[in-house]
Write a protein that holds these residues in place. Sequence first.
Motif, PDB file in Angstrom:
ATOM      1  N   LYS A 193     -12.283  16.897 -39.435  1.00 56.69           N
ATOM      2  CA  LYS A 193     -11.466  16.774 -38.247  1.00 56.69           C
ATOM      3  C   LYS A 193     -11.526  15.352 -37.701  1.00 56.69           C
ATOM      4  O   LYS A 193     -12.540  14.686 -37.777  1.00 56.69           O
ATOM      5  CB  LYS A 193     -11.935  17.759 -37.179  1.00 56.69           C
ATOM      6  N   LYS A 194     -10.424  14.934 -37.112  1.00 57.64           N
ATOM      7  CA  LYS A 194     -10.409  13.643 -36.437  1.00 57.64           C
ATOM      8  C   LYS A 194     -11.175  13.756 -35.124  1.00 57.64           C
ATOM      9  O   LYS A 194     -11.238  14.822 -34.523  1.00 57.64           O
ATOM     10  CB  LYS A 194      -8.966  13.240 -36.139  1.00 57.64           C
ATOM     11  N   PRO A 195     -11.752  12.651 -34.655  1.00 58.14           N
ATOM     12  CA  PRO A 195     -12.373  12.677 -33.325  1.00 58.14           C
ATOM     13  C   PRO A 195     -11.348  13.075 -32.267  1.00 58.14           C
ATOM     14  O   PRO A 195     -10.265  12.490 -32.194  1.00 58.14           O
ATOM     15  CB  PRO A 195     -12.842  11.229 -33.136  1.00 58.14           C
ATOM     16  N   ARG A 196     -11.686  14.078 -31.463  1.00 61.31           N
ATOM     17  CA  ARG A 196     -10.770  14.547 -30.419  1.00 61.31           C
ATOM     18  C   ARG A 196     -11.095  13.831 -29.122  1.00 61.31           C
ATOM     19  O   ARG A 196     -12.254  13.790 -28.682  1.00 61.31           O
ATOM     20  CB  ARG A 196     -10.884  16.059 -30.217  1.00 61.31           C
ATOM     21  N   ASP A 204      -7.357  12.163 -32.741  1.00 56.52           N
ATOM     22  CA  ASP A 204      -6.678  13.341 -32.198  1.00 56.52           C
ATOM     23  C   ASP A 204      -6.660  13.186 -30.683  1.00 56.52           C
ATOM     24  O   ASP A 204      -7.650  13.471 -29.996  1.00 56.52           O
ATOM     25  CB  ASP A 204      -7.428  14.604 -32.620  1.00 56.52           C
ATOM     26  N   LEU A 205      -5.542  12.694 -30.153  1.00 56.20           N
ATOM     27  CA  LEU A 205      -5.440  12.331 -28.740  1.00 56.20           C
ATOM     28  C   LEU A 205      -4.765  13.437 -27.941  1.00 56.20           C
ATOM     29  O   LEU A 205      -3.687  13.914 -28.304  1.00 56.20           O
ATOM     30  CB  LEU A 205      -4.650  11.029 -28.583  1.00 56.20           C
ATOM     31  N   VAL A 206      -5.400  13.831 -26.847  1.00 53.71           N
ATOM     32  CA  VAL A 206      -4.868  14.854 -25.949  1.00 53.71           C
ATOM     33  C   VAL A 206      -4.723  14.226 -24.572  1.00 53.71           C
ATOM     34  O   VAL A 206      -5.696  13.720 -24.008  1.00 53.71           O
ATOM     35  CB  VAL A 206      -5.802  16.078 -25.881  1.00 53.71           C
ATOM     36  N   PHE A 207      -3.514  14.250 -24.011  1.00 46.30           N
ATOM     37  CA  PHE A 207      -3.228  13.583 -22.747  1.00 46.30           C
ATOM     38  C   PHE A 207      -3.100  14.619 -21.629  1.00 46.30           C
ATOM     39  O   PHE A 207      -2.387  15.609 -21.761  1.00 46.30           O
ATOM     40  CB  PHE A 207      -1.943  12.767 -22.856  1.00 46.30           C
ATOM     41  N   LEU A 208      -3.781  14.353 -20.513  1.00 48.45           N
ATOM     42  CA  LEU A 208      -3.871  15.325 -19.426  1.00 48.45           C
ATOM     43  C   LEU A 208      -3.354  14.729 -18.117  1.00 48.45           C
ATOM     44  O   LEU A 208      -3.739  13.629 -17.731  1.00 48.45           O
ATOM     45  CB  LEU A 208      -5.330  15.760 -19.251  1.00 48.45           C
ATOM     46  N   ASP A 209      -2.478  15.472 -17.434  1.00 46.81           N
ATOM     47  CA  ASP A 209      -2.034  15.075 -16.101  1.00 46.81           C
ATOM     48  C   ASP A 209      -3.119  15.362 -15.077  1.00 46.81           C
ATOM     49  O   ASP A 209      -3.802  16.390 -15.143  1.00 46.81           O
ATOM     50  CB  ASP A 209      -0.775  15.847 -15.701  1.00 46.81           C
ATOM     51  N   ALA A 210      -3.258  14.482 -14.098  1.00 48.25           N
ATOM     52  CA  ALA A 210      -4.168  14.730 -12.977  1.00 48.25           C
ATOM     53  C   ALA A 210      -3.657  15.928 -12.174  1.00 48.25           C
ATOM     54  O   ALA A 210      -2.457  16.242 -12.196  1.00 48.25           O
ATOM     55  CB  ALA A 210      -4.253  13.494 -12.088  1.00 48.25           C
ATOM     56  N   PRO A 211      -4.528  16.607 -11.445  1.00 50.51           N
ATOM     57  CA  PRO A 211      -4.117  17.819 -10.734  1.00 50.51           C
ATOM     58  C   PRO A 211      -3.361  17.579  -9.435  1.00 50.51           C
ATOM     59  O   PRO A 211      -2.799  18.522  -8.873  1.00 50.51           O
ATOM     60  CB  PRO A 211      -5.450  18.512 -10.445  1.00 50.51           C
ATOM     61  N   PHE A 212      -3.334  16.326  -8.959  1.00 50.38           N
ATOM     62  CA  PHE A 212      -2.730  16.069  -7.650  1.00 50.38           C
ATOM     63  C   PHE A 212      -1.485  15.197  -7.755  1.00 50.38           C
ATOM     64  O   PHE A 212      -1.539  14.096  -8.325  1.00 50.38           O
ATOM     65  CB  PHE A 212      -3.753  15.390  -6.727  1.00 50.38           C
ATOM     66  N   PRO A 213      -0.357  15.646  -7.222  1.00 49.25           N
ATOM     67  CA  PRO A 213       0.845  14.809  -7.194  1.00 49.25           C
ATOM     68  C   PRO A 213       0.603  13.544  -6.385  1.00 49.25           C
ATOM     69  O   PRO A 213      -0.202  13.528  -5.455  1.00 49.25           O
ATOM     70  CB  PRO A 213       1.888  15.707  -6.511  1.00 49.25           C
ATOM     71  N   GLU A 263     -14.591   3.790 -36.968  1.00 47.73           N
ATOM     72  CA  GLU A 263     -15.438   4.114 -38.121  1.00 47.73           C
ATOM     73  C   GLU A 263     -16.831   4.531 -37.651  1.00 47.73           C
ATOM     74  O   GLU A 263     -17.433   5.460 -38.199  1.00 47.73           O
ATOM     75  CB  GLU A 263     -15.540   2.904 -39.053  1.00 47.73           C
ATOM     76  N   LYS A 264     -17.323   3.859 -36.610  1.00 46.91           N
ATOM     77  CA  LYS A 264     -18.651   4.187 -36.089  1.00 46.91           C
ATOM     78  C   LYS A 264     -18.661   5.580 -35.466  1.00 46.91           C
ATOM     79  O   LYS A 264     -19.586   6.371 -35.700  1.00 46.91           O
ATOM     80  CB  LYS A 264     -19.085   3.142 -35.053  1.00 46.91           C
ATOM     81  N   ILE A 265     -17.630   5.914 -34.672  1.00 49.49           N
ATOM     82  CA  ILE A 265     -17.630   7.227 -34.037  1.00 49.49           C
ATOM     83  C   ILE A 265     -17.388   8.332 -35.057  1.00 49.49           C
ATOM     84  O   ILE A 265     -17.858   9.461 -34.877  1.00 49.49           O
ATOM     85  CB  ILE A 265     -16.602   7.317 -32.878  1.00 49.49           C
ATOM     86  N   GLN A 266     -16.691   8.021 -36.130  1.00 50.59           N
ATOM     87  CA  GLN A 266     -16.476   9.027 -37.170  1.00 50.59           C
ATOM     88  C   GLN A 266     -17.773   9.380 -37.898  1.00 50.59           C
ATOM     89  O   GLN A 266     -17.883  10.456 -38.476  1.00 50.59           O
ATOM     90  CB  GLN A 266     -15.439   8.528 -38.185  1.00 50.59           C
ATOM     91  N   LYS A 267     -18.736   8.494 -37.825  1.00 46.58           N
ATOM     92  CA  LYS A 267     -20.014   8.733 -38.495  1.00 46.58           C
ATOM     93  C   LYS A 267     -21.006   9.476 -37.616  1.00 46.58           C
ATOM     94  O   LYS A 267     -22.071   9.879 -38.084  1.00 46.58           O
ATOM     95  CB  LYS A 267     -20.630   7.401 -38.942  1.00 46.58           C
ATOM     96  N   THR A 268     -20.653   9.656 -36.332  1.00 46.59           N
ATOM     97  CA  THR A 268     -21.555  10.383 -35.453  1.00 46.59           C
ATOM     98  C   THR A 268     -21.434  11.876 -35.737  1.00 46.59           C
ATOM     99  O   THR A 268     -20.381  12.352 -36.161  1.00 46.59           O
ATOM    100  CB  THR A 268     -21.221  10.119 -33.974  1.00 46.59           C
TER     101      THR A 268
END
Length: 237
Positions: A7-10, A40-49, A212-217
């Motif tokens: 899996k790709k780093p999420r 693997d990028l997941v984008f999140l909206d803040a909860p407050f308008p 590459e470093k984070i993929q090895k963790t």
Amino acid sequence: MENPIQKKPRILCLHGYRTSAKILQKLVRRWPETVLQKLDLVFLDAPFPSRGKSDVEGIFDPPYYEWFHTNEKFTHNFEESVAYIEDYMVKHGPFDGLLGFSQGAVLSAVILGMQAEGVALGKVPKVKFLIVISGGRLRGLNLGVPKLASNAFSKKIRCLSLHFIGETDFMKPEGIALLEAFVDPVVIHHPKGHSVPMLDDKSLETMLRFIEKIQKTPCCNRVVAQGEDANCQRLNF
């Protein structure tokens, strides 16, 4: 038995003040495919308008959101946003790392310090890495600091971190101060201001080495059987 695939780093990505997940996604998408295809990028909206005018009006379409609002004495909605992020990570995780831009970067960094102190993200695995774009230290903003975050940077955070610092960014001093909060931070300096910068050859090389470093963790070497549901809701634009 089906063959496992790595899996790709999420990464959970937090946008800036009075912008949105959609806007940050558009900015990050300008990075080369050699970077994007590894994450693997997941984008999140803040909860407050947004409670006021956005600096990106006329450039990007609304709606706009904010994580928290500060003045000289108080920080409003900070704890609520931390709880909201943790709840999302519980329901849609696990996540290996965080990426933040501007206010999202400030929030991401302080959350990691709070997790190390045991006052936040206690329901999810330890976040293993952080990507900071135009961020800084919350307590360095000379504003009201929430009580839960008061000790977030009392000790150095043992977390892989990559920091983008713009030469003409008004947040540059705070971005430099934030480096002191992490053990062995990796830095990409760029000539632009308060923005998600394009990657030149040098910065691209630095970022690919970091990936590459984070993929090895251990957190990023999880495998999943082909066809398994990753239990993830992504924003589709």
